[in-house]
Design a protein around this motif. Structure first.
Motif, PDB file in Angstrom:
ATOM      1  N   ILE A   2      45.220  37.713  38.302  1.00  0.00           N
ATOM      2  CA  ILE A   2      44.833  37.247  37.191  1.00  0.00           C
ATOM      3  C   ILE A   2      46.023  36.768  36.386  1.00  0.00           C
ATOM      4  O   ILE A   2      46.117  35.681  35.763  1.00  0.00           O
ATOM      5  N   LYS A   3      47.118  37.491  36.254  1.00  0.00           N
ATOM      6  CA  LYS A   3      48.236  37.095  35.551  1.00  0.00           C
ATOM      7  C   LYS A   3      49.035  36.069  36.083  1.00  0.00           C
ATOM      8  O   LYS A   3      49.876  35.220  35.319  1.00  0.00           O
ATOM      9  N   SER A   4      48.684  35.762  37.388  1.00  0.00           N
ATOM     10  CA  SER A   4      49.602  34.639  37.865  1.00  0.00           C
ATOM     11  C   SER A   4      48.770  33.379  37.840  1.00  0.00           C
ATOM     12  O   SER A   4      49.394  32.008  38.179  1.00  0.00           O
ATOM     13  N   SER A   5      47.710  33.390  37.243  1.00  0.00           N
ATOM     14  CA  SER A   5      46.713  31.928  36.992  1.00  0.00           C
ATOM     15  C   SER A   5      46.821  31.583  35.873  1.00  0.00           C
ATOM     16  O   SER A   5      46.735  32.319  34.871  1.00  0.00           O
ATOM     17  N   ASP A   6      47.224  30.193  35.602  1.00  0.00           N
ATOM     18  CA  ASP A   6      47.249  29.631  34.174  1.00  0.00           C
ATOM     19  C   ASP A   6      46.081  29.708  33.538  1.00  0.00           C
ATOM     20  O   ASP A   6      45.866  29.805  32.354  1.00  0.00           O
ATOM     21  N   GLU A   7      44.856  29.618  34.297  1.00  0.00           N
ATOM     22  CA  GLU A   7      43.558  29.517  33.665  1.00  0.00           C
ATOM     23  C   GLU A   7      43.114  31.021  33.220  1.00  0.00           C
ATOM     24  O   GLU A   7      42.123  31.110  32.377  1.00  0.00           O
ATOM     25  N   LEU A   8      43.600  32.064  34.004  1.00  0.00           N
ATOM     26  CA  LEU A   8      43.025  33.530  33.687  1.00  0.00           C
ATOM     27  C   LEU A   8      44.191  34.222  32.970  1.00  0.00           C
ATOM     28  O   LEU A   8      43.680  35.434  32.455  1.00  0.00           O
ATOM     29  N   LYS A   9      45.322  33.745  32.822  1.00  0.00           N
ATOM     30  CA  LYS A   9      46.414  34.751  32.443  1.00  0.00           C
ATOM     31  C   LYS A   9      46.244  35.529  31.052  1.00  0.00           C
ATOM     32  O   LYS A   9      46.701  36.599  30.732  1.00  0.00           O
ATOM     33  N   HIS A  10      45.623  34.959  30.288  1.00  0.00           N
ATOM     34  CA  HIS A  10      45.311  35.291  28.859  1.00  0.00           C
ATOM     35  C   HIS A  10      43.951  36.505  28.859  1.00  0.00           C
ATOM     36  O   HIS A  10      43.748  36.764  27.686  1.00  0.00           O
ATOM     37  N   ILE A  11      43.276  36.547  29.978  1.00  0.00           N
ATOM     38  CA  ILE A  11      42.265  37.513  29.925  1.00  0.00           C
ATOM     39  C   ILE A  11      43.060  38.846  30.032  1.00  0.00           C
ATOM     40  O   ILE A  11      43.880  39.402  30.900  1.00  0.00           O
ATOM     41  N   PRO A  12      42.694  39.752  28.798  1.00  0.00           N
ATOM     42  CA  PRO A  12      43.185  41.240  28.849  1.00  0.00           C
ATOM     43  C   PRO A  12      42.789  42.013  30.208  1.00  0.00           C
ATOM     44  O   PRO A  12      41.710  41.939  30.832  1.00  0.00           O
ATOM     45  N   VAL A  13      43.573  42.678  30.935  1.00  0.00           N
ATOM     46  CA  VAL A  13      43.359  43.427  32.102  1.00  0.00           C
ATOM     47  C   VAL A  13      43.566  44.953  31.496  1.00  0.00           C
ATOM     48  O   VAL A  13      44.644  45.433  31.092  1.00  0.00           O
ATOM     49  N   VAL A  14      42.456  45.550  31.525  1.00  0.00           N
ATOM     50  CA  VAL A  14      42.165  47.059  31.079  1.00  0.00           C
ATOM     51  C   VAL A  14      42.083  47.883  32.414  1.00  0.00           C
ATOM     52  O   VAL A  14      41.139  47.681  33.141  1.00  0.00           O
ATOM     53  N   VAL A  15      42.884  48.689  32.804  1.00  0.00           N
ATOM     54  CA  VAL A  15      42.723  49.641  34.098  1.00  0.00           C
ATOM     55  C   VAL A  15      41.879  50.921  33.660  1.00  0.00           C
ATOM     56  O   VAL A  15      42.569  51.679  32.741  1.00  0.00           O
ATOM     57  N   MET A  16      40.744  51.178  34.085  1.00  0.00           N
ATOM     58  CA  MET A  16      40.136  52.438  33.648  1.00  0.00           C
ATOM     59  C   MET A  16      40.214  53.309  35.106  1.00  0.00           C
ATOM     60  O   MET A  16      39.601  52.819  36.138  1.00  0.00           O
TER      61      MET A  16
END
Length: 64
Positions: A2-16
């Protein structure tokens, strides 16, 4: 990924997770997670956690 994609990198990633292991937490943050949350075992506490996370990301957090 996700963080390596320009389109998706701003999506917050929460590990639960149920893991409190330092190695798991370190790995999550090293892979650019925005938050690491250990899930409570009690359903009522889990419900409260989800509500509070929702408030944080939708009300309190200032997005980029």
């Amino acid at each position: 990924a996700i963080k390596s994609s320009d389109e998706l990198k701003h999506i917050p990633v929460v590990v639960m997770t149920t893991s409190r292991a330092e190695s798991d937490r370190s790995r999550a943050y090293n892979e650019h997670a925005n938050s690491y949350v250990v899930k409570p075992l009690d359903f009522g506490q889990m419900h409260e956690l989800v509500k509070e996370l929702g408030l944080y990301w939708t009300v309190w957090n200032e997005p980029f």
